[in-house]
Design a protein around this motif. Sequence first.
Motif, PDB file in Angstrom:
ATOM      1  N   ALA A  90       0.852  -1.191   0.000  1.00 56.49           N
ATOM      2  CA  ALA A  90       0.000   0.000   0.000  1.00 56.49           C
ATOM      3  C   ALA A  90       0.883   1.235   0.000  1.00 56.49           C
ATOM      4  N   GLU A  91       0.447   2.257  -0.729  1.00 53.47           N
ATOM      5  CA  GLU A  91       1.236   3.488  -0.802  1.00 53.47           C
ATOM      6  C   GLU A  91       1.069   4.368   0.428  1.00 53.47           C
ATOM      7  N   VAL A  92      -0.115   4.337   1.035  1.00 55.35           N
ATOM      8  CA  VAL A  92      -0.418   5.187   2.189  1.00 55.35           C
ATOM      9  C   VAL A  92      -0.583   4.314   3.426  1.00 55.35           C
ATOM     10  N   TRP A  93       0.121   4.658   4.497  1.00 53.62           N
ATOM     11  CA  TRP A  93       0.047   3.916   5.753  1.00 53.62           C
ATOM     12  C   TRP A  93      -0.438   4.836   6.860  1.00 53.62           C
ATOM     13  N   ASP A  94      -1.392   4.361   7.648  1.00 55.75           N
ATOM     14  CA  ASP A  94      -1.913   5.092   8.798  1.00 55.75           C
ATOM     15  C   ASP A  94      -1.519   4.322  10.049  1.00 55.75           C
ATOM     16  N   VAL A  95      -0.646   4.916  10.881  1.00 52.58           N
ATOM     17  CA  VAL A  95      -0.074   4.219  12.029  1.00 52.58           C
ATOM     18  C   VAL A  95      -0.228   5.076  13.288  1.00 52.58           C
ATOM     19  N   ASP A  96      -0.040   4.466  14.449  1.00 58.64           N
ATOM     20  CA  ASP A  96      -0.186   5.179  15.719  1.00 58.64           C
ATOM     21  C   ASP A  96       0.990   6.119  15.957  1.00 58.64           C
ATOM     22  N   LEU A  97       0.683   7.358  16.338  1.00 60.30           N
ATOM     23  CA  LEU A  97       1.729   8.357  16.560  1.00 60.30           C
ATOM     24  C   LEU A  97       2.676   7.951  17.675  1.00 60.30           C
ATOM     25  N   GLN A 168       3.412  18.580  17.013  1.00 52.17           N
ATOM     26  CA  GLN A 168       4.860  18.797  17.017  1.00 52.17           C
ATOM     27  C   GLN A 168       5.604  17.467  17.076  1.00 52.17           C
ATOM     28  N   LEU A 169       5.101  16.535  17.884  1.00 50.03           N
ATOM     29  CA  LEU A 169       5.707  15.203  17.952  1.00 50.03           C
ATOM     30  C   LEU A 169       5.626  14.507  16.597  1.00 50.03           C
ATOM     31  N   ALA A 170       4.496  14.648  15.911  1.00 50.10           N
ATOM     32  CA  ALA A 170       4.347  14.038  14.588  1.00 50.10           C
ATOM     33  C   ALA A 170       5.377  14.593  13.616  1.00 50.10           C
ATOM     34  N   ALA A 171       5.607  15.886  13.672  1.00 45.89           N
ATOM     35  CA  ALA A 171       6.603  16.489  12.792  1.00 45.89           C
ATOM     36  C   ALA A 171       8.004  15.996  13.150  1.00 45.89           C
ATOM     37  N   GLN A 172       8.289  15.885  14.447  1.00 46.75           N
ATOM     38  CA  GLN A 172       9.604  15.426  14.889  1.00 46.75           C
ATOM     39  C   GLN A 172       9.865  13.982  14.474  1.00 46.75           C
ATOM     40  N   LYS A 173       8.822  13.162  14.481  1.00 45.53           N
ATOM     41  CA  LYS A 173       8.977  11.762  14.100  1.00 45.53           C
ATOM     42  C   LYS A 173       9.054  11.573  12.585  1.00 45.53           C
TER      43      LYS A 173
END
Length: 306
Positions: A90-97, A168-173
């Motif tokens: 799959a091209e798009v993955w939705d995962v837990d932050l 902000q955490l999402a951007a850092q990861k």
Amino acid sequence: MKQSTFQAETYWQKSIAVLAMLPVVLIATASCASSPSDTPTDFEEKRPVIRVTPNDLRPSTTPVNNAVTLPPDSEWNWQLTGELKMTVNAEVWDVDLFDTPPEEIAQLQQDSRYVICYFSAGSVEDWRPDASDVDEAAIGLPLDGWEGERWLDVRTESVLELAKSRLQLAAQKGCDAVEPDNVDGYSNKTGFELSQSDQIQFNRDIASAAHQQGLAVGLKNTFDLVGTLVGEFDFAVTEQCHEYDECELTGAFTEYRKPVFNAEYPPDQATGITLQDEYCSEADRLGIHTLILPLDLDGSWRISCG
């Protein structure tokens, strides 16, 4: 991850119902045959059907700066618990932050995957490391069926600041996008008197803050606000729109080639297989991306309409 339920009728629904009753009431009064017990007092509560008009369809007013463009026709995968099944095509993955290490996010991206990171914006889960960062007065009723999770008062500053810290955490990861959940509290029993305007403002603040972090952002399950918020969100994530006959309400997103990712939760895989043709036929007709998955979203099985 939760299926929202619109709890109250809109003003126009009630007005129409009352007008429809007037002839009956007038006739009964004229004949002196009516009594208080003869007059209906209960109205059927249901989600209003939202009709999207051309005026509701507008391009994004908050473009994403320096963010990877979300492919509009991509196959997606959604897994929030358990060890990630990295071999899913799959091209798009939705995962837990919180639970997905930055190394796994980077690996997915090296494999040309687009990574959406899930977190809850409108509720607090007592097992998250930052759960104590929100004021106790802003914590409301439990979410039905989800132990350890409670609704938040989205009008309060500490709730918005909690969401911003997670962005902000999402951007850092290194996430490409975010999926803020439970952004439909005003239509649920939260313990707070949240208005539609309160919800719209909070959702807009989330979208703006995500874009400032260079993240694309999805609108989650808020079917009745699609026409209002489509310009500020980059994609939609929905649950059980086939089961509850709500998929067409996301039409404003597909009109602008913004992806709609939907998940259905049959009781088991065998039932999912029997529903595949029905769900996938509608998904293809509407131009949305439907997965049939276990409710735990643990990757144990997956049926795709891709």
